[in-house]
Design a protein around this motif. Structure first.
Motif, short mmCIF file in Angstrom:
data_model
loop_
_atom_site.label_atom_id
_atom_site.label_comp_id
_atom_site.label_asym_id
_atom_site.label_seq_id
_atom_site.Cartn_x
_atom_site.Cartn_y
_atom_site.Cartn_z
N ILE A 1 37.03 15.57 14.26
CA ILE A 1 37.18 16.44 13.47
C ILE A 1 36.54 15.29 12.27
N TRP A 2 35.67 15.22 11.24
CA TRP A 2 34.86 14.43 10.34
C TRP A 2 34.53 15.50 8.60
N GLU A 3 35.67 15.10 7.97
CA GLU A 3 35.58 15.99 6.47
C GLU A 3 35.12 15.10 5.89
N LYS A 4 34.15 15.82 4.46
CA LYS A 4 33.51 14.88 3.52
C LYS A 4 33.71 15.67 1.97
N GLU A 5 34.45 14.61 0.90
CA GLU A 5 33.64 15.78 -0.08
C GLU A 5 32.56 16.22 -0.79
N VAL A 6 32.11 17.28 -1.94
CA VAL A 6 31.03 17.76 -2.46
C VAL A 6 30.14 16.12 -2.96
N SER A 7 29.30 15.50 -2.07
CA SER A 7 28.88 14.85 -2.36
C SER A 7 27.23 14.34 -1.97
N GLU A 8 26.47 13.71 -2.29
CA GLU A 8 25.24 13.53 -1.45
C GLU A 8 24.58 11.56 -1.16
N PHE A 9 24.56 11.73 -0.18
CA PHE A 9 24.16 10.07 0.19
C PHE A 9 23.32 10.41 1.64
N PRO A 10 22.84 9.89 1.51
CA PRO A 10 21.53 9.12 3.19
C PRO A 10 22.23 8.95 4.48
N TRP A 11 21.49 9.09 5.22
CA TRP A 11 22.47 9.07 6.39
C TRP A 11 20.99 8.87 7.36
N THR A 12 21.50 8.53 8.59
CA THR A 12 20.80 7.82 9.81
C THR A 12 21.17 8.14 10.89
N TYR A 13 20.96 8.93 11.73
CA TYR A 13 21.26 9.31 13.77
C TYR A 13 20.75 7.67 14.75
N ASP A 14 22.35 6.76 14.56
CA ASP A 14 21.65 6.24 15.45
C ASP A 14 21.96 7.01 17.41
N SER A 15 22.42 8.14 16.93
CA SER A 15 21.95 8.51 19.00
C SER A 15 22.22 10.16 17.69
N GLU A 16 22.31 10.99 18.93
CA GLU A 16 22.12 12.74 18.99
C GLU A 16 23.50 12.53 18.13
N GLU A 17 23.60 13.55 17.79
CA GLU A 17 24.86 14.18 17.44
C GLU A 17 25.30 15.76 17.49
N ILE A 18 25.62 16.08 18.17
CA ILE A 18 25.97 17.89 17.33
C ILE A 18 26.90 17.87 16.91
N THR B 1 22.54 20.12 16.21
CA THR B 1 22.27 18.81 16.79
C THR B 1 20.98 18.28 16.27
N PHE B 2 21.50 17.12 15.41
CA PHE B 2 20.82 16.41 14.93
C PHE B 2 20.03 15.50 16.15
N PRO B 3 18.55 14.60 15.64
CA PRO B 3 18.09 14.13 16.75
C PRO B 3 18.62 12.80 16.47
N ALA B 4 18.54 11.37 17.96
CA ALA B 4 18.55 10.28 17.22
C ALA B 4 17.33 9.92 16.50
N GLY B 5 16.94 8.90 15.74
CA GLY B 5 16.45 8.24 15.13
C GLY B 5 16.14 8.76 13.68
N MET B 6 16.28 9.78 13.12
CA MET B 6 16.58 11.12 12.35
C MET B 6 17.26 10.17 10.90
N SER B 7 16.41 10.27 9.94
CA SER B 7 16.78 9.13 8.43
C SER B 7 16.80 10.99 8.44
N CYS B 8 18.26 11.04 6.78
CA CYS B 8 17.97 12.47 6.71
C CYS B 8 18.89 12.29 4.87
N THR B 9 18.81 13.49 4.44
CA THR B 9 20.07 12.73 3.26
C THR B 9 20.90 14.73 3.54
N TRP B 10 21.72 13.94 3.35
CA TRP B 10 23.04 15.07 3.21
C TRP B 10 23.78 15.30 1.50
#
Length: 96
Positions: free
Chosen positions: A30-47, A74-83
């Motif tokens: 389990i992963w938890e995170k408060e209200v925020s905004e941040f960049p993220w890049t997926y090194d591998s596929e994540e479900i 499902t997030f693909p490997a290699g995708m960069s995004c902002t959460w």
């Protein structure tokens, strides 16, 4: 069951209990995170499966995707995004 796929992000809205059981979602960390905004890049596929929260994920080369409690995503490997977390998130996740 409604499945949306936008900008390589696959969202299964309210997956069946059978699907969640077959994936063994309850055994994932389990992963938890408060209200925020941040960049993220997926090194591998994540479900992930959202237990709580609401998020807008915007891929670098795509349209914003809203995800919320009850979504299997499902997030693909290699995708960069902002959460952009709109309400605190608690999710199970699995890395391929």
């Amino acid at each position: 069951m409604e499945i949306e796929q936008t900008a390589q992000i696959k969202v299964d809205r309210e997956p069946s209990p059978k699907t969640l059981e077959e994936l063994r979602v309850s055994s994932w960390p389990i992963w938890e995170k408060e209200v925020s905004e941040f960049p993220w890049t997926y090194d591998s596929e994540e479900i992930c499966y959202l237990l709580e929260g609401e998020v807008v994920v915007t891929p670098e080369a795509g349209e914003p995707v809203e995800i919320r409690k009850g979504d299997l995503v499902t997030f693909p490997a290699g995708m960069s995004c902002t959460w952009k977390i709109l309400s605190p998130v608690r999710k199970h996740y699995y890395l391929e």
